[in-house]
Design a protein around this motif. Structure first.
Motif, PDB file in Angstrom:
ATOM      1  N   PHE A   5      -1.639  -6.076  -2.457  1.00 38.30           N
ATOM      2  CA  PHE A   5      -1.574  -4.616  -2.523  1.00 38.30           C
ATOM      3  C   PHE A   5      -0.304  -4.059  -3.171  1.00 38.30           C
ATOM      4  N   GLY A   6       0.642  -4.905  -3.514  1.00 36.87           N
ATOM      5  CA  GLY A   6       1.915  -4.417  -4.043  1.00 36.87           C
ATOM      6  C   GLY A   6       2.880  -4.098  -2.913  1.00 36.87           C
ATOM      7  N   GLY A   7       3.824  -3.220  -3.174  1.00 40.29           N
ATOM      8  CA  GLY A   7       4.839  -2.880  -2.181  1.00 40.29           C
ATOM      9  C   GLY A   7       4.344  -1.909  -1.129  1.00 40.29           C
ATOM     10  N   VAL A   8       4.960  -1.976   0.047  1.00 35.74           N
ATOM     11  CA  VAL A   8       4.685  -0.999   1.099  1.00 35.74           C
ATOM     12  C   VAL A   8       5.131   0.366   0.593  1.00 35.74           C
ATOM     13  N   CYS A   9       4.272   1.350   0.737  1.00 38.29           N
ATOM     14  CA  CYS A   9       4.559   2.692   0.242  1.00 38.29           C
ATOM     15  C   CYS A   9       5.006   3.637   1.350  1.00 38.29           C
ATOM     16  N   GLN A  10       4.563   3.368   2.574  1.00 37.36           N
ATOM     17  CA  GLN A  10       4.818   4.294   3.671  1.00 37.36           C
ATOM     18  C   GLN A  10       4.965   3.528   4.976  1.00 37.36           C
ATOM     19  N   ILE A  11       5.824   4.060   5.845  1.00 33.90           N
ATOM     20  CA  ILE A  11       5.934   3.600   7.224  1.00 33.90           C
ATOM     21  C   ILE A  11       5.642   4.808   8.101  1.00 33.90           C
ATOM     22  N   GLY A  12       4.648   4.668   8.983  1.00 30.44           N
ATOM     23  CA  GLY A  12       4.233   5.778   9.834  1.00 30.44           C
ATOM     24  C   GLY A  12       4.690   5.584  11.267  1.00 30.44           C
ATOM     25  N   TYR A  13       5.130   6.681  11.864  1.00 32.02           N
ATOM     26  CA  TYR A  13       5.595   6.712  13.246  1.00 32.02           C
ATOM     27  C   TYR A  13       4.766   7.708  14.033  1.00 32.02           C
ATOM     28  N   VAL A  14       4.327   7.322  15.237  1.00 26.42           N
ATOM     29  CA  VAL A  14       3.684   8.272  16.136  1.00 26.42           C
ATOM     30  C   VAL A  14       4.749   8.814  17.080  1.00 26.42           C
ATOM     31  N   VAL A  15       4.698  10.125  17.291  1.00 19.89           N
ATOM     32  CA  VAL A  15       5.699  10.804  18.118  1.00 19.89           C
ATOM     33  C   VAL A  15       5.010  11.807  19.030  1.00 19.89           C
ATOM     34  N   ARG A  16       5.674  12.166  20.086  1.00 19.11           N
ATOM     35  CA  ARG A  16       5.147  13.173  21.008  1.00 19.11           C
ATOM     36  C   ARG A  16       5.644  14.577  20.665  1.00 19.11           C
ATOM     37  N   ASP A  17       6.790  14.669  19.984  1.00 25.85           N
ATOM     38  CA  ASP A  17       7.378  15.959  19.612  1.00 25.85           C
ATOM     39  C   ASP A  17       7.854  15.852  18.168  1.00 25.85           C
ATOM     40  N   TYR A  82      -3.675   6.607  16.847  1.00 25.47           N
ATOM     41  CA  TYR A  82      -2.406   7.284  17.163  1.00 25.47           C
ATOM     42  C   TYR A  82      -2.225   7.337  18.676  1.00 25.47           C
ATOM     43  N   LEU A  83      -3.253   7.802  19.379  1.00 24.50           N
ATOM     44  CA  LEU A  83      -3.158   7.868  20.845  1.00 24.50           C
ATOM     45  C   LEU A  83      -3.129   6.483  21.458  1.00 24.50           C
ATOM     46  N   ASP A  84      -3.906   5.547  20.903  1.00 17.58           N
ATOM     47  CA  ASP A  84      -3.877   4.172  21.403  1.00 17.58           C
ATOM     48  C   ASP A  84      -2.468   3.598  21.309  1.00 17.58           C
ATOM     49  N   SER A  85      -1.812   3.827  20.179  1.00 15.21           N
ATOM     50  CA  SER A  85      -0.448   3.309  19.988  1.00 15.21           C
ATOM     51  C   SER A  85       0.522   3.933  20.971  1.00 15.21           C
ATOM     52  N   LEU A  86       0.427   5.244  21.168  1.00 13.20           N
ATOM     53  CA  LEU A  86       1.306   5.906  22.141  1.00 13.20           C
ATOM     54  C   LEU A  86       1.096   5.335  23.539  1.00 13.20           C
ATOM     55  N   LYS A  87      -0.163   5.113  23.900  1.00 14.73           N
ATOM     56  CA  LYS A  87      -0.482   4.598  25.232  1.00 14.73           C
ATOM     57  C   LYS A  87       0.056   3.184  25.442  1.00 14.73           C
ATOM     58  N   HIS A  88      -0.111   2.319  24.438  1.00 16.08           N
ATOM     59  CA  HIS A  88       0.238   0.907  24.603  1.00 16.08           C
ATOM     60  C   HIS A  88       1.686   0.577  24.251  1.00 16.08           C
ATOM     61  N   GLY A 119      -9.871   0.348  12.540  1.00 18.05           N
ATOM     62  CA  GLY A 119      -9.679   1.030  13.816  1.00 18.05           C
ATOM     63  C   GLY A 119     -10.028   2.504  13.730  1.00 18.05           C
ATOM     64  N   HIS A 120      -9.549   3.147  12.684  1.00 19.21           N
ATOM     65  CA  HIS A 120      -9.998   4.509  12.402  1.00 19.21           C
ATOM     66  C   HIS A 120      -9.817   4.811  10.920  1.00 19.21           C
ATOM     67  N   GLY A 121     -10.521   5.830  10.469  1.00 17.69           N
ATOM     68  CA  GLY A 121     -10.457   6.209   9.069  1.00 17.69           C
ATOM     69  C   GLY A 121     -11.122   7.540   8.858  1.00 17.69           C
ATOM     70  N   GLY A 122     -10.997   8.050   7.648  1.00 16.98           N
ATOM     71  CA  GLY A 122     -11.623   9.323   7.335  1.00 16.98           C
ATOM     72  C   GLY A 122     -11.053   9.945   6.085  1.00 16.98           C
TER      73      GLY A 122
END
Length: 179
Positions: A5-17, A82-88, A119-122
Motif C-alpha cells: 500500500f505504500g507509506g502510512v498516510c494517517q494515524i487515527g486516535y479515538v477520544v472522548r473530548d 470507534y466505540l469498541d476501541s474506547l471500550k477495550h 470491522g466497519h466501513g462506509g
C-alpha cells in the motif's frame, strides 16, 4: 513502507473530548492547524458487514510532517470500531490508514486475502469510501483503506499545505457541514 500500500498516510486516535484533544495537540505538542468538523455527516455505514445505524462523528485533522493525524469523537451509541476501541483500550491510537485514488477494491481484497475482516466501513457525504480492517492475530491493529474520491484528496492536500506554513496562529479551524 508497505510493499502492498505504500507509506502510512494517517494515524487515527479515538477520544472522548475532541476539543480538549485538539488543544493538547496544538498547545503542548505544537501540531496544527486543526481542521475541525463537529458533525461529519456519515451517509453510509456497515458494522461487520451489516448495514448499521450511522455514527454521529466529530473529526479533526492536522498534519505532522507527511502524516495526517485524525482525532475522532463519536457522539452517539451506534455500533462502531470507534466505540469498541474506547471500550477495550480507552482513548488513544486506533488505526493507521492508507490512501488510494483508484485501488480501493484491490487494497480491500489484499487485506481480506491475508485474513483481515472489515470491522466497519462506509462513506461520509459525497467523499470516497472508507473501510477499517482487523485481523484475529493482532486485534488492536486496525488498518483503514480510504478512497480519495469526491474531493477528499484535494481537501487533505489543503490540510497538509496549511501545516507546512503554520506559525501557531489560529490552531483550530471550524469546517462547515458541506465539507
Amino acid at each position: 513502507m508497505s510493499l502492498l500500500f505504500g507509506g502510512v498516510c494517517q494515524i487515527g486516535y479515538v477520544v472522548r473530548d475532541i476539543e480538549k484533544a485538539m488543544r493538547h495537540w496544538s498547545d503542548v505538542l505544537a501540531v496544527g492547524p486543526w481542521f475541525y468538523k463537529e458533525a461529519v455527516g456519515t451517509t453510509e455505514f456497515r458494522y461487520y458487514g451489516q448495514a448499521s445505524a450511522l455514527p454521529d462523528l466529530s473529526i479533526a485533522l492536522a498534519n505532522s510532517g507527511g502524516v495526517q493525524i485524525e482525532l475522532i469523537q463519536q457522539r452517539n451509541d451506534a455500533p462502531s470500531l470507534y466505540l469498541d476501541s474506547l471500550k477495550h483500550a480507552g482513548e488513544g491510537m486506533q488505526h493507521i490508514a492508507y490512501w488510494t485514488d483508484d485501488r480501493f477494491d484491490e487494497y480491500a481484497e489484499a487485506l481480506r486475502a491475508r485474513g483481515y475482516v472489515e470491522g466497519h466501513g462506509g462513506r461520509m457525504g459525497m467523499r470516497g469510501r472508507f473501510a477499517y480492517y482487523m485481523h484475529a492475530d493482532l486485534p488492536g491493529n486496525i488498518v483503514e483503506i480510504s478512497e480519495m474520491a469526491g474531493g477528499k484528496g484535494e481537501y487533505f492536500a489543503t490540510i497538509a499545505a496549511a501545516a507546512r506554513g503554520w506559525d501557531g496562529a489560529d490552531p483550530i479551524r471550524g469546517i462547515g457541514a458541506g465539507q
